[in-house]
Design a protein around this motif. Structure first.
Motif, PDB file in Angstrom:
ATOM      1  N   GLN A   1     -23.437  -4.970 -29.106  1.00  0.00           N
ATOM      2  CA  GLN A   1     -22.829  -4.871 -30.396  1.00  0.00           C
ATOM      3  C   GLN A   1     -23.261  -5.950 -31.428  1.00  0.00           C
ATOM      4  O   GLN A   1     -22.507  -6.149 -32.472  1.00  0.00           O
ATOM      5  N   GLU A   2     -23.922  -6.839 -31.239  1.00  0.00           N
ATOM      6  CA  GLU A   2     -24.444  -8.056 -31.882  1.00  0.00           C
ATOM      7  C   GLU A   2     -25.986  -7.956 -32.587  1.00  0.00           C
ATOM      8  O   GLU A   2     -26.720  -7.463 -31.782  1.00  0.00           O
ATOM      9  N   LYS A   3     -25.998  -8.272 -33.697  1.00  0.00           N
ATOM     10  CA  LYS A   3     -27.155  -8.314 -34.461  1.00  0.00           C
ATOM     11  C   LYS A   3     -28.101  -9.248 -33.649  1.00  0.00           C
ATOM     12  O   LYS A   3     -29.301  -9.010 -33.235  1.00  0.00           O
ATOM     13  N   GLU A   4     -27.786 -10.549 -33.625  1.00  0.00           N
ATOM     14  CA  GLU A   4     -28.593 -11.523 -32.856  1.00  0.00           C
ATOM     15  C   GLU A   4     -28.028 -12.004 -31.470  1.00  0.00           C
ATOM     16  O   GLU A   4     -26.747 -12.078 -31.485  1.00  0.00           O
ATOM     17  N   ARG A   5     -28.825 -12.040 -30.537  1.00  0.00           N
ATOM     18  CA  ARG A   5     -28.377 -11.992 -29.149  1.00  0.00           C
ATOM     19  C   ARG A   5     -29.407 -13.029 -28.400  1.00  0.00           C
ATOM     20  O   ARG A   5     -28.912 -14.323 -28.225  1.00  0.00           O
ATOM     21  N   TYR A   6     -30.662 -12.853 -28.121  1.00  0.00           N
ATOM     22  CA  TYR A   6     -31.438 -13.561 -27.449  1.00  0.00           C
ATOM     23  C   TYR A   6     -32.578 -14.431 -28.318  1.00  0.00           C
ATOM     24  O   TYR A   6     -32.999 -15.525 -28.109  1.00  0.00           O
ATOM     25  N   TYR A   7     -32.817 -13.701 -29.602  1.00  0.00           N
ATOM     26  CA  TYR A   7     -33.764 -14.399 -30.547  1.00  0.00           C
ATOM     27  C   TYR A   7     -33.012 -14.371 -31.742  1.00  0.00           C
ATOM     28  O   TYR A   7     -32.356 -13.475 -32.236  1.00  0.00           O
ATOM     29  N   ASP A   8     -33.612 -15.219 -32.822  1.00  0.00           N
ATOM     30  CA  ASP A   8     -33.139 -14.951 -34.103  1.00  0.00           C
ATOM     31  C   ASP A   8     -34.209 -14.346 -34.782  1.00  0.00           C
ATOM     32  O   ASP A   8     -35.154 -13.959 -34.531  1.00  0.00           O
ATOM     33  N   ALA A   9     -33.873 -14.089 -36.177  1.00  0.00           N
ATOM     34  CA  ALA A   9     -34.879 -13.227 -37.205  1.00  0.00           C
ATOM     35  C   ALA A   9     -36.428 -14.046 -37.114  1.00  0.00           C
ATOM     36  O   ALA A   9     -37.146 -13.312 -37.433  1.00  0.00           O
ATOM     37  N   SER A  10     -36.364 -15.187 -36.916  1.00  0.00           N
ATOM     38  CA  SER A  10     -37.683 -16.225 -36.992  1.00  0.00           C
ATOM     39  C   SER A  10     -38.555 -16.033 -35.599  1.00  0.00           C
ATOM     40  O   SER A  10     -39.483 -16.376 -35.587  1.00  0.00           O
ATOM     41  N   GLY A  11     -37.839 -15.208 -34.799  1.00  0.00           N
ATOM     42  CA  GLY A  11     -38.401 -15.191 -33.459  1.00  0.00           C
ATOM     43  C   GLY A  11     -38.124 -16.367 -32.313  1.00  0.00           C
ATOM     44  O   GLY A  11     -38.782 -16.441 -31.464  1.00  0.00           O
ATOM     45  N   THR A  12     -37.079 -17.335 -32.632  1.00  0.00           N
ATOM     46  CA  THR A  12     -37.050 -18.261 -32.027  1.00  0.00           C
ATOM     47  C   THR A  12     -35.777 -17.799 -30.881  1.00  0.00           C
ATOM     48  O   THR A  12     -34.924 -17.060 -31.013  1.00  0.00           O
ATOM     49  N   LEU A  13     -36.129 -18.506 -29.595  1.00  0.00           N
ATOM     50  CA  LEU A  13     -35.401 -17.904 -28.381  1.00  0.00           C
ATOM     51  C   LEU A  13     -34.098 -18.752 -28.639  1.00  0.00           C
ATOM     52  O   LEU A  13     -33.870 -20.176 -28.614  1.00  0.00           O
ATOM     53  N   ILE A  14     -33.052 -18.125 -28.714  1.00  0.00           N
ATOM     54  CA  ILE A  14     -31.793 -18.748 -29.001  1.00  0.00           C
ATOM     55  C   ILE A  14     -30.646 -18.294 -28.108  1.00  0.00           C
ATOM     56  O   ILE A  14     -29.366 -18.865 -28.223  1.00  0.00           O
ATOM     57  N   TYR A  15     -31.063 -17.605 -26.997  1.00  0.00           N
ATOM     58  CA  TYR A  15     -29.681 -17.199 -26.009  1.00  0.00           C
ATOM     59  C   TYR A  15     -29.086 -18.380 -25.491  1.00  0.00           C
ATOM     60  O   TYR A  15     -27.716 -18.138 -25.214  1.00  0.00           O
ATOM     61  N   ALA A  16     -29.506 -19.293 -25.101  1.00  0.00           N
ATOM     62  CA  ALA A  16     -28.710 -20.526 -24.620  1.00  0.00           C
ATOM     63  C   ALA A  16     -27.394 -20.975 -25.482  1.00  0.00           C
ATOM     64  O   ALA A  16     -26.760 -21.540 -25.093  1.00  0.00           O
ATOM     65  N   ASP A  17     -27.626 -20.829 -26.849  1.00  0.00           N
ATOM     66  CA  ASP A  17     -26.649 -21.167 -27.547  1.00  0.00           C
ATOM     67  C   ASP A  17     -25.864 -20.092 -28.491  1.00  0.00           C
ATOM     68  O   ASP A  17     -25.544 -20.118 -29.567  1.00  0.00           O
ATOM     69  N   SER A  18     -26.437 -18.932 -28.036  1.00  0.00           N
ATOM     70  CA  SER A  18     -25.950 -17.717 -28.716  1.00  0.00           C
ATOM     71  C   SER A  18     -24.429 -17.438 -28.701  1.00  0.00           C
ATOM     72  O   SER A  18     -23.994 -17.341 -27.513  1.00  0.00           O
ATOM     73  N   PRO A  19     -23.684 -17.367 -29.772  1.00  0.00           N
ATOM     74  CA  PRO A  19     -22.346 -17.168 -29.817  1.00  0.00           C
ATOM     75  C   PRO A  19     -22.199 -15.622 -29.070  1.00  0.00           C
ATOM     76  O   PRO A  19     -21.206 -15.386 -28.368  1.00  0.00           O
ATOM     77  N   ALA A  20     -23.169 -14.834 -29.479  1.00  0.00           N
ATOM     78  CA  ALA A  20     -22.704 -13.405 -28.720  1.00  0.00           C
ATOM     79  C   ALA A  20     -22.803 -13.355 -27.341  1.00  0.00           C
ATOM     80  O   ALA A  20     -22.201 -12.859 -26.815  1.00  0.00           O
ATOM     81  N   VAL A  21     -23.807 -14.241 -26.760  1.00  0.00           N
ATOM     82  CA  VAL A  21     -24.271 -14.358 -25.243  1.00  0.00           C
ATOM     83  C   VAL A  21     -22.685 -14.968 -24.698  1.00  0.00           C
ATOM     84  O   VAL A  21     -22.265 -14.475 -23.748  1.00  0.00           O
ATOM     85  N   ARG A  22     -22.517 -16.093 -25.431  1.00  0.00           N
ATOM     86  CA  ARG A  22     -21.284 -16.675 -24.661  1.00  0.00           C
ATOM     87  C   ARG A  22     -20.038 -15.755 -24.794  1.00  0.00           C
ATOM     88  O   ARG A  22     -19.165 -15.687 -23.728  1.00  0.00           O
ATOM     89  N   ARG A  23     -19.854 -15.193 -25.952  1.00  0.00           N
ATOM     90  CA  ARG A  23     -18.594 -14.346 -25.787  1.00  0.00           C
ATOM     91  C   ARG A  23     -18.623 -13.084 -24.642  1.00  0.00           C
ATOM     92  O   ARG A  23     -17.562 -13.003 -23.949  1.00  0.00           O
TER      93      ARG A  23
END
Length: 430
Positions: free
Chosen positions: A218-240
């Motif tokens: 249900q989220e736009k950004e989960r594991y990567y942001d729009a720049s292609g950076t891996l963000i899953y560890a700090d992703s609010p979507a993943v945490r929720r």
């Protein structure tokens, strides 16, 4: 479909059971080069795309008497992808048509473009207006090469067993349920009420992994942001989604079943769980596993927390394919609006073609208590976010759901399981 539809469906979105057309290890070519003077176009898929079951191959062969279509199918998408990578690296044993799950498509467009045909060579650019913009963009490489045609997408709803809810004293009307579980907190609270009066040994949901998957969908950004950076560890979507899944495990709301396992398949007919987050492609899978005895016992309501997407796939032509032109003509036909509309009505695979979406707006499904599937999934498809897809989306998702399985099945502490997930991601992607 397919896990990820996934998915198949996903899914990832990968699917097995009565709907698959036949299984193979996926380790070899999908068929011989010719048969009785006819060209054999080989198709290698994972799970159940439904083409054979819907009679599409037979129809295509009748309209093209010089063509024979031969399909192979691997049950699990992870096994399929590993085998495909091995064959791509070696250049041999590839089918004329290879399926790619949506969680892998960024890997194809960003890292493996030289191993797949640019379908613009065969006129694919003219098809751009027939597909949803997000689907077309997902299969387009940075330089503009079109490396696949979309088969379906995975708008989500909630499938549920009306008989089990009724026995537990809960409402069964799809509109009332949608209001009661408009949020995920509401869904979990209903689950606690169900657990208190659950018939037999049934659970509220099949697994916390499926809850996690549908929530991050249900989220736009989960594991990567729009720049292609891996963000899953700090992703609010993943945490929720992680926190909600851990809560569901702690509260005993899950049947603790690994999706796509034999035990999970058997649970459909056994009534082992009352609700199942279901992308559109899951409908055909439920029918195949629950069988005729399940008709009228299932219904579908709007998903808690808003719209989302789980799964979707693409058909691509490898550079090493023997019959590239014939392969392109086949996938162009299979993904055309008329065929996508037929597949949705027969199998539940929701179209990625805008023309097909319009054709199925009034569709209902008697198996699911007459649920207005065209409207339910159509509305979800319109409202679902256009997700950022990363090269290793599927690898990250698999490691997180594996860790959640530890929490629900082994009682592993959530912090320890999360550490395992992070180590798994590091090992999987380097």
């Amino acid at each position: 479909m397919r896990t990820v539809r996934v998915h198949r469906a996903a899914a990832a979105a990968a699917l097995v059971g009565a709907l698959v057309a036949g299984c193979s290890s996926g380790g070899g070519s999908a068929g011989s080069d010719s048969a009785g003077g006819k060209v054999v176009v080989t198709v290698d898929l994972f799970g159940s795309f439904g083409y054979k079951e819907a009679g599409l191959y037979a129809e295509y062969e009748k309209a093209h008497p010089g063509i024979v279509v031969k399909q192979t199918d691997t049950e699990d998408e992870q096994d399929y992808w590993k085998s495909l990578q091995t064959r791509l690296a070696g250049g041999g044993g590839l089918a004329d048509v290879q399926a790619v799950e949506v969680g892998r498509i960024a890997s194809v467009t960003q890292q493996q473009g030289d191993r797949f045909e640019d379908l613009r060579r065969y006129g694919a650019e003219a098809l751009k207006g027939e597909f949803a913009s997000a689907t077309w963009a997902a299969a387009t490489a940075p330089g503009g090469a079109v490396l696949g045609l979309g088969t379906d997408v995975g708008p989500e709803a909630m499938c549920y067993r009306t008989d089990l809810l009724r026995q537990a004293g809960l409402p069964t009307d799809r509109t009332e349920l949608a209001a009661r579980w408009s949020t995920w907190d509401g869904y979990l609270e209903l689950g606690r009420q169900y657990r208190a009066k659950a018939p037999g040994k049934s659970a509220w949901m099949d697994s916390v992994g499926s809850l996690y998957t549908v929530m991050v969908g249900q989220e736009k950004e989960r594991y990567y942001d729009a720049s292609g950076t891996l963000i899953y560890a700090d992703s609010p979507a993943v945490r929720r989604a992680w926190d909600a899944s851990v809560t569901a495990a702690k509260d005993g709301l899950s049947a603790k079943l690994d999706q796509w396992s034999p035990q999970w398949n058997q649970a459909f007919s056994a009534g082992s769980f009352a609700t199942l987050p279901c992308p559109a492609w899951m409908l055909g899978y439920i029918k195949g596993q629950a069988g005729d005895a399940g008709k009228g016992k299932w219904d579908i309501a709007k998903l808690p927390g808003g719209a989302g997407n789980w799964g979707g796939s693409f058909l691509a032509v490898p550079r090493a394919a023997k019959h590239k032109k014939e392969a392109y003509e086949l996938i162009r036909w299979l993904t055309a609006p008329a065929q996508q509309a037929r597949l949705f009505r027969k199998q539940g695979n929701f179209p990625s073609s805008t023309g097909a979406i319009a054709q199925v707006a009034d569709a209902t499904d008697p198996y699911f208590s007459g649920a207005p599937i065209g409207r339910l999934f159509g509305d979800a498809a319109k409202a679902a976010p256009v997700q950022v897809l990363g090269v290793h989306d599927k690898n990250v998702a698999d490691q997180i759901t594996n860790a959640l399985s530890e929490v629900e099945r082994k009682g592993t502490a959530p912090a320890e399981a999360w550490s395992h997930a992070r180590k798994g991601v590091e090992n999987a992607i380097g």
